[in-house]
Design an enzyme around this catalytic site. Sequence first.
Site, PDB file in Angstrom:
ATOM      1  N   CYS A   5       0.839  -1.199   0.000  1.00 45.05           N
ATOM      2  CA  CYS A   5       0.000   0.000   0.000  1.00 45.05           C
ATOM      3  C   CYS A   5       0.874   1.250   0.000  1.00 45.05           C
ATOM      4  CB  CYS A   5      -0.909  -0.021   1.228  1.00 45.05           C
ATOM      5  SG  CYS A   5      -1.778   1.526   1.495  1.00 45.05           S
ATOM      6  N   HIS A  47      -3.747   0.730   8.422  1.00 45.49           N
ATOM      7  CA  HIS A  47      -4.302   0.503   7.080  1.00 45.49           C
ATOM      8  C   HIS A  47      -5.796   0.239   7.176  1.00 45.49           C
ATOM      9  CE1 HIS A  47      -4.475  -0.496   2.830  1.00 45.49           C
ATOM     10  NE2 HIS A  47      -5.292  -1.463   3.191  1.00 45.49           N
ATOM     11  N   HIS A 100      -8.111   8.227   3.212  1.00 46.05           N
ATOM     12  CA  HIS A 100      -7.439   9.536   3.263  1.00 46.05           C
ATOM     13  C   HIS A 100      -8.455  10.651   3.146  1.00 46.05           C
ATOM     14  CE1 HIS A 100      -7.382   8.005  -0.882  1.00 46.05           C
ATOM     15  NE2 HIS A 100      -7.514   9.251  -1.292  1.00 46.05           N
ATOM     16  N   HIS A 102      -8.859  14.508   2.054  1.00 43.21           N
ATOM     17  CA  HIS A 102      -8.249  15.631   1.329  1.00 43.21           C
ATOM     18  C   HIS A 102      -8.652  16.921   2.048  1.00 43.21           C
ATOM     19  CE1 HIS A 102      -7.499  13.493  -2.654  1.00 43.21           C
ATOM     20  NE2 HIS A 102      -8.405  12.685  -2.143  1.00 43.21           N
TER      21      HIS A 102
END
Length: 114
Positions: A5, A47, A100, A102
């Site tokens: 990853c 993860h 994630h 942004h």
Amino acid sequence: MNKDCLFCRIAAGEIPSDIVFENERIVAFRDINPVAPVHILVIPKEHIASMAHLKEEHQALMGEIMTSIQKLAEQEKLDDGFRVVVNTGRDGGQTVSHLHFHLIGGRGLQWPPG
Ligand code: 5GP
Ligand code: ZN
């Protein structure tokens, strides 16, 4: 850590990135292909493949990510506003399978997205 990853490898420091914040659970770094003057990715070090993979046990971690984003927005002087985006899955346009957030700002942004 998932060795295949990209963002796990960034979190582990194996792949260089422009890190703007880090603690034991979270890392924030500048997006390599920014869409605005400020474009930071905030990720859990653990993860988690996407928002669709969240579990109850992640609640505190998600709360901590939100307050880190608020602090980063302040640090980056995004006083006129900003946007937080979590692309999820194929229809959501997610290209990296590690959750994630942004943080995007520094210019006026369009709405709705395409
Ligand atoms: P997604 O499309 O999955 O929501 O967002 C993935 C983001 O990761 C994109 O904005 C892309 O520019 C960014 N990205 C992809 N590879 C790298 C990399 O190696 N380093 C950094 N800093 N950002 C990356
Ligand atoms: Zn990962």
